[in-house]
Design a protein around this motif. Structure first.
Motif, PDB file in Angstrom:
ATOM      1  N   LEU A 560      37.308  20.427  65.377  1.00  0.00           N
ATOM      2  CA  LEU A 560      37.580  19.693  66.620  1.00  0.00           C
ATOM      3  C   LEU A 560      38.078  18.280  66.316  1.00  0.00           C
ATOM      4  O   LEU A 560      39.101  17.826  66.834  1.00  0.00           O
ATOM      5  CB  LEU A 560      36.327  19.646  67.485  1.00  0.00           C
ATOM      6  N   ARG A 561      37.350  17.579  65.455  1.00  0.00           N
ATOM      7  CA  ARG A 561      37.645  16.160  65.235  1.00  0.00           C
ATOM      8  C   ARG A 561      38.968  15.934  64.505  1.00  0.00           C
ATOM      9  O   ARG A 561      39.704  15.000  64.828  1.00  0.00           O
ATOM     10  CB  ARG A 561      36.495  15.500  64.482  1.00  0.00           C
ATOM     11  N   ILE A 562      39.305  16.790  63.538  1.00  0.00           N
ATOM     12  CA  ILE A 562      40.578  16.572  62.837  1.00  0.00           C
ATOM     13  C   ILE A 562      41.762  16.820  63.767  1.00  0.00           C
ATOM     14  O   ILE A 562      42.860  16.283  63.537  1.00  0.00           O
ATOM     15  CB  ILE A 562      40.715  17.440  61.568  1.00  0.00           C
ATOM     16  N   HIS A 563      41.546  17.617  64.819  1.00  0.00           N
ATOM     17  CA  HIS A 563      42.638  17.897  65.756  1.00  0.00           C
ATOM     18  C   HIS A 563      42.546  17.085  67.041  1.00  0.00           C
ATOM     19  O   HIS A 563      43.417  17.205  67.910  1.00  0.00           O
ATOM     20  CB  HIS A 563      42.660  19.391  66.090  1.00  0.00           C
ATOM     21  N   HIS A 564      41.499  16.266  67.156  1.00  0.00           N
ATOM     22  CA  HIS A 564      41.335  15.481  68.379  1.00  0.00           C
ATOM     23  C   HIS A 564      41.243  13.983  68.109  1.00  0.00           C
ATOM     24  O   HIS A 564      41.445  13.175  69.018  1.00  0.00           O
ATOM     25  CB  HIS A 564      40.080  15.948  69.127  1.00  0.00           C
ATOM     26  N   ARG A 572      44.123  11.501  53.876  1.00  0.00           N
ATOM     27  CA  ARG A 572      42.832  12.099  53.523  1.00  0.00           C
ATOM     28  C   ARG A 572      41.838  12.059  54.691  1.00  0.00           C
ATOM     29  O   ARG A 572      40.621  11.995  54.498  1.00  0.00           O
ATOM     30  CB  ARG A 572      42.226  11.387  52.306  1.00  0.00           C
ATOM     31  N   SER A 573      42.369  12.090  55.905  1.00  0.00           N
ATOM     32  CA  SER A 573      41.492  12.008  57.068  1.00  0.00           C
ATOM     33  C   SER A 573      40.595  13.240  57.179  1.00  0.00           C
ATOM     34  O   SER A 573      39.481  13.155  57.698  1.00  0.00           O
ATOM     35  CB  SER A 573      42.312  11.852  58.353  1.00  0.00           C
ATOM     36  N   ALA A 574      41.073  14.393  56.686  1.00  0.00           N
ATOM     37  CA  ALA A 574      40.276  15.617  56.783  1.00  0.00           C
ATOM     38  C   ALA A 574      38.967  15.485  56.003  1.00  0.00           C
ATOM     39  O   ALA A 574      37.883  15.780  56.520  1.00  0.00           O
ATOM     40  CB  ALA A 574      41.080  16.816  56.278  1.00  0.00           C
ATOM     41  N   LEU A 575      39.056  15.037  54.758  1.00  0.00           N
ATOM     42  CA  LEU A 575      37.855  14.897  53.932  1.00  0.00           C
ATOM     43  C   LEU A 575      36.931  13.828  54.510  1.00  0.00           C
ATOM     44  O   LEU A 575      35.698  14.009  54.552  1.00  0.00           O
ATOM     45  CB  LEU A 575      38.240  14.539  52.503  1.00  0.00           C
ATOM     46  N   LYS A 576      37.498  12.750  54.971  1.00  0.00           N
ATOM     47  CA  LYS A 576      36.701  11.667  55.550  1.00  0.00           C
ATOM     48  C   LYS A 576      35.925  12.168  56.761  1.00  0.00           C
ATOM     49  O   LYS A 576      34.714  11.928  56.895  1.00  0.00           O
ATOM     50  CB  LYS A 576      37.611  10.512  55.941  1.00  0.00           C
ATOM     51  N   ILE A 577      36.596  12.881  57.651  1.00  0.00           N
ATOM     52  CA  ILE A 577      35.937  13.386  58.861  1.00  0.00           C
ATOM     53  C   ILE A 577      34.895  14.433  58.509  1.00  0.00           C
ATOM     54  O   ILE A 577      33.814  14.474  59.116  1.00  0.00           O
ATOM     55  CB  ILE A 577      36.991  13.939  59.842  1.00  0.00           C
ATOM     56  N   PHE A 578      35.186  15.274  57.529  1.00  0.00           N
ATOM     57  CA  PHE A 578      34.211  16.290  57.137  1.00  0.00           C
ATOM     58  C   PHE A 578      32.905  15.648  56.682  1.00  0.00           C
ATOM     59  O   PHE A 578      31.811  16.069  57.091  1.00  0.00           O
ATOM     60  CB  PHE A 578      34.789  17.170  56.032  1.00  0.00           C
ATOM     61  N   ASN A 579      33.007  14.626  55.865  1.00  0.00           N
ATOM     62  CA  ASN A 579      31.801  13.934  55.385  1.00  0.00           C
ATOM     63  C   ASN A 579      31.075  13.214  56.514  1.00  0.00           C
ATOM     64  O   ASN A 579      29.839  13.164  56.541  1.00  0.00           O
ATOM     65  CB  ASN A 579      32.174  12.955  54.272  1.00  0.00           C
ATOM     66  N   GLU A 580      31.827  12.688  57.475  1.00  0.00           N
ATOM     67  CA  GLU A 580      31.203  12.042  58.626  1.00  0.00           C
ATOM     68  C   GLU A 580      30.434  13.035  59.475  1.00  0.00           C
ATOM     69  O   GLU A 580      29.321  12.738  59.952  1.00  0.00           O
ATOM     70  CB  GLU A 580      32.276  11.361  59.489  1.00  0.00           C
ATOM     71  N   VAL A 581      31.003  14.227  59.670  1.00  0.00           N
ATOM     72  CA  VAL A 581      30.333  15.259  60.472  1.00  0.00           C
ATOM     73  C   VAL A 581      29.026  15.678  59.819  1.00  0.00           C
ATOM     74  O   VAL A 581      27.995  15.834  60.491  1.00  0.00           O
ATOM     75  CB  VAL A 581      31.259  16.475  60.670  1.00  0.00           C
ATOM     76  N   ILE A 582      29.044  15.855  58.527  1.00  0.00           N
ATOM     77  CA  ILE A 582      27.822  16.245  57.814  1.00  0.00           C
ATOM     78  C   ILE A 582      26.731  15.192  58.024  1.00  0.00           C
ATOM     79  O   ILE A 582      25.584  15.518  58.338  1.00  0.00           O
ATOM     80  CB  ILE A 582      28.112  16.430  56.310  1.00  0.00           C
ATOM     81  N   LYS A 583      27.077  13.918  57.857  1.00  0.00           N
ATOM     82  CA  LYS A 583      26.085  12.856  58.038  1.00  0.00           C
ATOM     83  C   LYS A 583      25.598  12.769  59.475  1.00  0.00           C
ATOM     84  O   LYS A 583      24.437  12.452  59.747  1.00  0.00           O
ATOM     85  CB  LYS A 583      26.687  11.520  57.612  1.00  0.00           C
ATOM     86  N   THR A 587      20.526  17.349  58.844  1.00  0.00           N
ATOM     87  CA  THR A 587      19.365  16.564  58.418  1.00  0.00           C
ATOM     88  C   THR A 587      19.175  16.623  56.911  1.00  0.00           C
ATOM     89  O   THR A 587      18.477  15.788  56.343  1.00  0.00           O
ATOM     90  CB  THR A 587      18.086  17.102  59.092  1.00  0.00           C
ATOM     91  N   CYS A 588      19.782  17.614  56.260  1.00  0.00           N
ATOM     92  CA  CYS A 588      19.475  17.807  54.841  1.00  0.00           C
ATOM     93  C   CYS A 588      20.618  18.451  54.074  1.00  0.00           C
ATOM     94  O   CYS A 588      20.387  19.134  53.079  1.00  0.00           O
ATOM     95  CB  CYS A 588      18.226  18.670  54.707  1.00  0.00           C
ATOM     96  N   HIS A 589      21.841  18.283  54.549  1.00  0.00           N
ATOM     97  CA  HIS A 589      22.971  18.910  53.867  1.00  0.00           C
ATOM     98  C   HIS A 589      23.196  18.246  52.515  1.00  0.00           C
ATOM     99  O   HIS A 589      23.349  17.031  52.434  1.00  0.00           O
ATOM    100  CB  HIS A 589      24.233  18.805  54.715  1.00  0.00           C
ATOM    101  N   LEU A 590      23.198  19.051  51.482  1.00  0.00           N
ATOM    102  CA  LEU A 590      23.419  18.527  50.132  1.00  0.00           C
ATOM    103  C   LEU A 590      24.889  18.692  49.774  1.00  0.00           C
ATOM    104  O   LEU A 590      25.440  19.791  49.857  1.00  0.00           O
ATOM    105  CB  LEU A 590      22.551  19.287  49.126  1.00  0.00           C
ATOM    106  N   SER A 591      25.535  17.623  49.414  1.00  0.00           N
ATOM    107  CA  SER A 591      26.935  17.718  49.012  1.00  0.00           C
ATOM    108  C   SER A 591      27.191  16.748  47.871  1.00  0.00           C
ATOM    109  O   SER A 591      26.447  15.785  47.664  1.00  0.00           O
ATOM    110  CB  SER A 591      27.865  17.400  50.189  1.00  0.00           C
ATOM    111  N   MET A 592      28.259  17.006  47.150  1.00  0.00           N
ATOM    112  CA  MET A 592      28.625  16.175  46.007  1.00  0.00           C
ATOM    113  C   MET A 592      29.904  15.403  46.334  1.00  0.00           C
ATOM    114  O   MET A 592      30.697  15.813  47.190  1.00  0.00           O
ATOM    115  CB  MET A 592      28.852  17.062  44.776  1.00  0.00           C
ATOM    116  N   ASP A 593      30.111  14.306  45.619  1.00  0.00           N
ATOM    117  CA  ASP A 593      31.309  13.496  45.851  1.00  0.00           C
ATOM    118  C   ASP A 593      32.584  14.293  45.604  1.00  0.00           C
ATOM    119  O   ASP A 593      33.627  14.012  46.205  1.00  0.00           O
ATOM    120  CB  ASP A 593      31.292  12.254  44.957  1.00  0.00           C
TER     121      ASP A 593
END
Length: 690
Positions: A560-564, A572-583, A587-593
């Motif tokens: 939704l957010r990458i298209h809205h 690199r807006s896709a990666l930035k938005i993806f990380n923002e959505v996770i945060k 509550t506990c999503h584990l991800s690496m840089d």
């Protein structure tokens, strides 16, 4: 040209005869006919349904008949030579689509038909088709200036190529990495059948040992079962950096710039058509018409789910500490300890359970289920030519033994086959004035992991069974239609966010005790699935369900957010938005840089689910409401089954789906049945009627 198999078949394509040189020749011939047909019908002085719509329907159907086998072969028998000619032909078809979608003469002819005396005499279904066609003209920029039409044509053509490039990069990156293991002790925990497949894969390459790849069945066998943490980490790293600037093939097949360009062009396309965002444009043909409503739907779901997800994470964390002295969890540990805990809590081991789901028994049981519900019969036909020796064909007959159509079934994983599972159509149901009716034909494609030796008695996991039922739901939707105009027949013309309703509904049958008895039998002893195993299996339905649902919410919000919220010029807006959505959500999503999930998220950048991934959850919500109605009257009750078939499933895009669902369910749709289905506590404040 007379010998071109794509141009000279009646019902079933002669797949083994189709060669690379046939593709371009067939596409150009049929496109020439399409162009000539449009020129002919706009020159007609008397405009009627039969002089305007019907000839173009026939011409477009011929295009479908030759392009569908080509597209399908590009997915299931992919090679570089076919890729090249496919993409070249795709550009010709894209050019034709732009031409016809912005053809002023054709648009004015349809307007004249709608306004004239002939249009007033059309049936309700024909009027629906006419309205859809005129709406599609508007979405294709029929009102644009000549200059903007050229820009629109360039953008759509370029996007078509970029979508293909993105998918090709994921395909190549998936096949471009593998891991040969020569020490068996490193593979402790992996089931014997998965090890045998890995051994045979190594043998096929002239190697000794066990070969693992990034194709999902192979990858998941390591992530779920392998006791060697370092190996899990290595595969996780390779899988989650596919087609990116990170990982073992960093920079090779990198989709980063492809994604940026796709988002920029979609944004520009929406602006040209008068929409604020591409997501807003996408909703113009869906049940949900407002981006805000989609956002609220997803956010309200996340609010309902988050506390349960956190609880589930703590349970996994505590289990891993207690049983394996695991101090801190990493992303490659979650699936492994989740599977270990599931075995511990419910005494369920997939290797033992799959012994009760041999492919033949599952298929027979699945066909028995729909026979009881809908009164249809399914029979295998042996003389239909296919693209691979493993592929089978099945006919579907109604209660009076009349042929309704059929489907190809391609079950097994192959190196030249696109990942995932899907249904697609060869042709749809269509009437002809010469009284010869075209019946719908579908492809049902899966990627189950099965070696050559095992295919005579291929054993499926319960997850495989659910996948098969899911795709079969799409097949039924396509074939059991009563509508014989392709634009609104079967799956066509149905709001995209409801397209998954029949498939999500079919999945739910896999958790019913009576159905489990129908679809299971031990492949050696022929004993039925024991009651205690059924009881334990049913308990796993809600196990870690919040984590699953919240992951779907994350994907939906990201899409939704990458298209809205796309900002022109932002890289690199896709990666930035993806990380923002996770945060924002988890509550506990584990991800690496180095995690680059967006770079291989086909649904958002290559498939038709772009700016619509929320549809999976929305359709699941609809299906859960429908499932409640089935449960009230008995899920194998033919009365409720035929009511659903006749009032919803068979009517395609002709109905007001929301009204029909409310009538069928005898109440307003809410999210509550879905949350209850997954065992998640329901907050009254967030019941969310639609």
């Amino acid at each position: 040209m007379d010998n071109n198999p794509l141009l000279n078949y009646s019902i079933f394509p002669p797949f083994s005869s189709i060669k690379i040189n046939h593709v371009k020749e067939a596409v150009q011939k049929i496109l020439t006919n399409c162009y000539n047909t449009v020129d002919q019908i706009v020159s007609e002085k008397r405009i009627t349904w039969d002089t305007l719509y019907y000839p173009l329907m026939i011409a477009e159907n011929e295009l479908q008949r030759i392009w569908s086998p080509i597209t399908h072969l590009n997915s299931v028998q992919h090679n570089l030579a076919l890729r090249k000619v496919y993409e070249e032909s795709l550009s010709f078809i894209s050019e034709y689509r732009n031409w016809i979608n912005q053809h002023d003469g054709l648009y004015k002819s349809y307007q004249s038909l709608q306004r004239g005396d002939s249009g007033q005499k059309l049936s309700i279904i024909q009027k629906k088709v006419l309205n859809n066609i005129l709406h599609n003209f508007k979405l294709s920029g029929i009102y644009l200036s000549p200059q903007k039409k050229k820009i629109y044509a360039y953008i759509t053509s370029r996007l078509s190529r970029l979508r293909s490039n993105y998918a090709n990069n994921v395909f190549d990156a998936t096949l471009g990495w593998s891991k040969l293991i020569t020490e068996k002790k490193l593979l402790s925990g992996i089931p014997d059948h998965a090890l045998e497949i890995a051994r045979l894969a190594a043998q096929a390459r002239g190697e000794k040992g066990w070969l693992f790849t990034l194709q999902y069945p192979s990858y998941s066998s390591v992530l779920l079962y392998c006791d060697t943490k370092e190996l899990r980490e290595e595969l996780y790293w390779a899988f989650n950096t596919r087609a990116s600037d990170q990982g073992p093939n960093s920079g090779k097949w990198d989709n980063t710039l492809v994604m940026d360009e796709i988002l920029a062009l979609r944004y520009e396309l929406a602006k040209i058509l008068g929409f604020r965002t591409y997501f807003e444009k996408s909703l113009s043909k869906r049940m949900v018409q407002s981006p805000k409503k989609v956002f609220n739907f997803l956010m309200n779901l996340s609010i309902q789910i988050r506390s349960s997800e956190y609880k589930e994470f703590l349970e996994i964390q505590n289990f891993s500490k207690k049983n394996s002295s695991c101090i801190s969890l990493n992303p490659w540990d979650i699936a492994y300890y989740r599977e270990k805990q599931k075995q511990y809590l419910f005494s369920i081991k997939n290797e033992e359970l799959c012994c009760y789901f041999p492919e033949k028994t599952v298929l027979h049981g699945m066909f028995s289920v729909v026979n009881r519900i809908y009164g249809i019969t399914i029979k295998e036909r042996s003389n239909v030519e296919t693209w691979h020796s493993d592929v089978r064909f099945f006919d579907i007959f109604d209660g009076e033994d009349r042929w309704m159509g059929g489907f190809y079934l391609d079950m097994y994983l192959r190196d030249d086959k696109r990942e995932g599972a899907w249904m697609d159509e060869l042709v749809g149901k269509m009437y002809r004035n010469d009284t010869i009716s075209q019946k719908p034909i579908a492809y049902l494609t899966c990627n189950f992991n099965c070696s050559e030796k095992q295919k005579s008695s291929c054993l499926l996991t319960h997850h495989d069974v659910m996948t098969l039922f899911h795709e079969f739901g799409h097949v039924l939707h396509h074939i059991m239609t009563r509508i014989d105009i392709p634009e609104i027949s079967g799956v066509n013309g149905v709001p995209w966010d409801a397209l998954e309703l029949p498939s999500q509904l079919m999945e739910k049958f896999c958790w019913d005790p009576d159905v489990l008895q129908l679809i299971s039998m031990h492949y050696r002893t022929k004993e039925p699935l024991p009651g205690y195993i059924i009881n334990n299996l049913l308990k796993t339905k809600t196990y870690q369900s919040s984590s699953y649902l919240l992951r779907q919410v994350i994907y939906g919000l990201f899409d939704l957010r990458i298209h809205h919220e796309y900002i022109p010029g932002e890289k690199r807006s896709a990666l930035k938005i993806f990380n923002e959505v996770i945060k924002q959500v988890s509550t506990c999503h584990l991800s690496m840089d180095w995690d680059r999930f967006p770079n291989s998220f086909l649904h958002a950048f290559s498939d038709d689910y772009s700016a619509g991934y929320y549809s999976y959850l929305w359709a699941d919500m609809l299906a859960s409401n429908v499932w409640c109605r089935f449960q009230e009257l008995g899920i194998l009750n033919s009365k409720i089954g035929k009511l659903f078939l006749n009032d919803i499933l068979a009517l395609g895009g002709t109905i007001d789906l929301k009204k029909c669902l409310v009538k069928f369910c005898t109440q307003t749709m809410t999210v509550e049945p879905m949350l209850k289905y997954y065992g998640i506590p329901v907050s009254v404040d967030h019941s969310m009627p639609i």
